[in-house]
Design an enzyme around this catalytic site. Structure first.
Site, mmCIF file in Angstrom:
data_model
loop_
_atom_site.group_PDB
_atom_site.id
_atom_site.type_symbol
_atom_site.label_atom_id
_atom_site.label_comp_id
_atom_site.label_asym_id
_atom_site.label_seq_id
_atom_site.Cartn_x
_atom_site.Cartn_y
_atom_site.Cartn_z
ATOM 1 N N GLY A 49 -0.979 -16.181 0.911
ATOM 2 C CA GLY A 49 -0.714 -17.610 0.895
ATOM 3 C C GLY A 49 -1.888 -18.365 1.484
ATOM 4 N N ASP A 103 6.540 -10.845 5.063
ATOM 5 C CA ASP A 103 7.606 -11.568 4.370
ATOM 6 C C ASP A 103 7.512 -11.369 2.858
ATOM 7 O OD1 ASP A 103 5.273 -13.148 4.172
ATOM 8 O OD2 ASP A 103 6.388 -15.020 4.191
ATOM 9 N N GLY A 161 1.216 -13.310 0.311
ATOM 10 C CA GLY A 161 1.855 -14.047 -0.768
ATOM 11 C C GLY A 161 1.618 -13.456 -2.139
ATOM 12 N N GLU A 209 0.476 -9.157 8.260
ATOM 13 C CA GLU A 209 0.962 -10.330 8.984
ATOM 14 C C GLU A 209 1.093 -10.157 10.490
ATOM 15 O OE1 GLU A 209 1.975 -10.903 4.729
ATOM 16 O OE2 GLU A 209 2.143 -9.230 6.127
#
Length: 346
Positions: free
Chosen positions: A67, A146, A115, A138
């Protein structure tokens, strides 16, 4: 002149093709891209002329490196609600891909992290090339794995998912396939033929059978016994103690890696992976949205992005700074319901 679109859509024969088009930014995912991809996928799902979807990244360096972390950092620091909107819309897109009614072929060519993983791993056919570098890094920026990591990481063989989640270990194609994160190895110079033949209506199994290659021997297979032995422990502290007691070079290296991660992230991620093994995909995404909301209100995400991405000093100052300083109640708070603000699927 207007800037080139961040994501391109095209139709080739029976195939709808999505091209992530930010090659200079390693095709990092933005909110604008999410808002373009989801409705296009919805339209193609209803279009009888589209038999399958193929997603790829522009250039030869990355599928999608993650992301747009800098934008999320800046929104979060400013209290801008776009930071939470991004995660809500991204997670809904991840779920839509997971449940997509037509074959969804992801070409995992180059860097595929964060992402980008959410756009590729949930597809029905995951193609890895020799250029793949996969990771969920992360915990090193004060966050947690995630975009569906709560679902797919606990479903890796043995304790491989826990190992990947806590350490952020990078995988090449053979290891990604071994972990169940990718399905098949196709050399990058055959991707053009792969797309052409799928667009022409040939069956996926037939095309892959002819174009697939040998990815080599996965290193995870050699490490598997040690991974399972150490990472099956009942806590992060137990994992660390097991690694310290091992005395071997590999265990020392892994222990050193864990020492660089956010203690809060490690403890939350450990529980996330254990709980995810028992949840449905939608329940996993709802859990991730709770965690995201709490991390965006905390300290470590902003400090991690500062140290790794902005200042690049590689020396984050985590708060709390040690595993033993993170209380059980603090971890519990990350998992508490958001009430009326829970993630919904539309």
């Amino acid at each position: 002149m207007s800037e080139e679109a961040e994501v391109l859509f095209s139709r080739e024969g029976r195939a709808g093709i999505i091209t992530l088009n930010r090659p200079k930014a390693l095709n990092a995912l933005t909110l604008g891209m999410v808002r373009l991809i989801h409705p296009q996928l919805t339209a193609w799902a209803a279009d009888p002329e589209i038999g399958l979807v193929i997603i790829e990244g522009a250039g030869d360096r990355a599928f999608c490196a993650g992301g747009d972390i800098r934008a999320l950092h800046d929104w979060g620091k400013a209290g801008d609600p776009h930071v939470i909107r991004f995660y809500a819309e991204e997670y809904r897109l991840n779920t839509f891909i997971k449940r997509y009614p037509k074959p969804f072929v992801s070409l995992m060519d180059g860097i595929d992290m964060g992402g980008g993983v959410g756009l590729s791993v949930h597809g029905s056919v995951r193609v890895a090339t020799e250029r793949l570098t996969f990771a969920m890094p992360e915990t090193g920026i004060g966050l947690f794995p995630d975009v569906g990591g709560t679902w797919f990481l606990p479903r890796c063989p043995g304790e491989v998912g826990m190992f990947l989640a806590l350490t952020g270990e990078r995988l090449k194609a053979a290891d990604a396939i071994y972990a169940g994160i990718a399905d098949v190895f196709v050399p990058s110079d055959r991707l053009g033929a792969l797309k052409e033949r799928l667009a022409a209506g040939e069956t996926i199994d037939e095309v892959l059978k002819e174009l697939a290659g040998d990815p080599g021997v996965p290193s995870l297979a050699r490490q598997r016994e040690a991974i399972d032995r150490h990472f099956a422990r009942g806590s992060v502290a137990g994992i660390v103690a097991s690694l310290e007691a091992d005395g071997g070079e590999w265990a020392a290296k892994v222990r050193s890696t864990l020492a660089t991660k956010s203690p809060t992230s490690l403890l939350v991620t450990y529980r996330q992976i254990r709980e995810g093994a028992k949840l449905s995909f939608e329940e996993c995404m709802k859990l991730e949205f709770r965690l995201t909301n709490r991390f965006m209100r905390g300290h470590d995400f902003y400090e991690g992005v500062r140290a790794i991405i902005i200042d690049k000093d590689q020396s984050p100052v985590w708060k709390p700074a040690a595993l033993g300083e993170v209380g059980a109640e603090a971890v519990d708070a990350y998992f508490a319901s958001l009430g009326d603000d829970e993630l919904t699927f539309v």
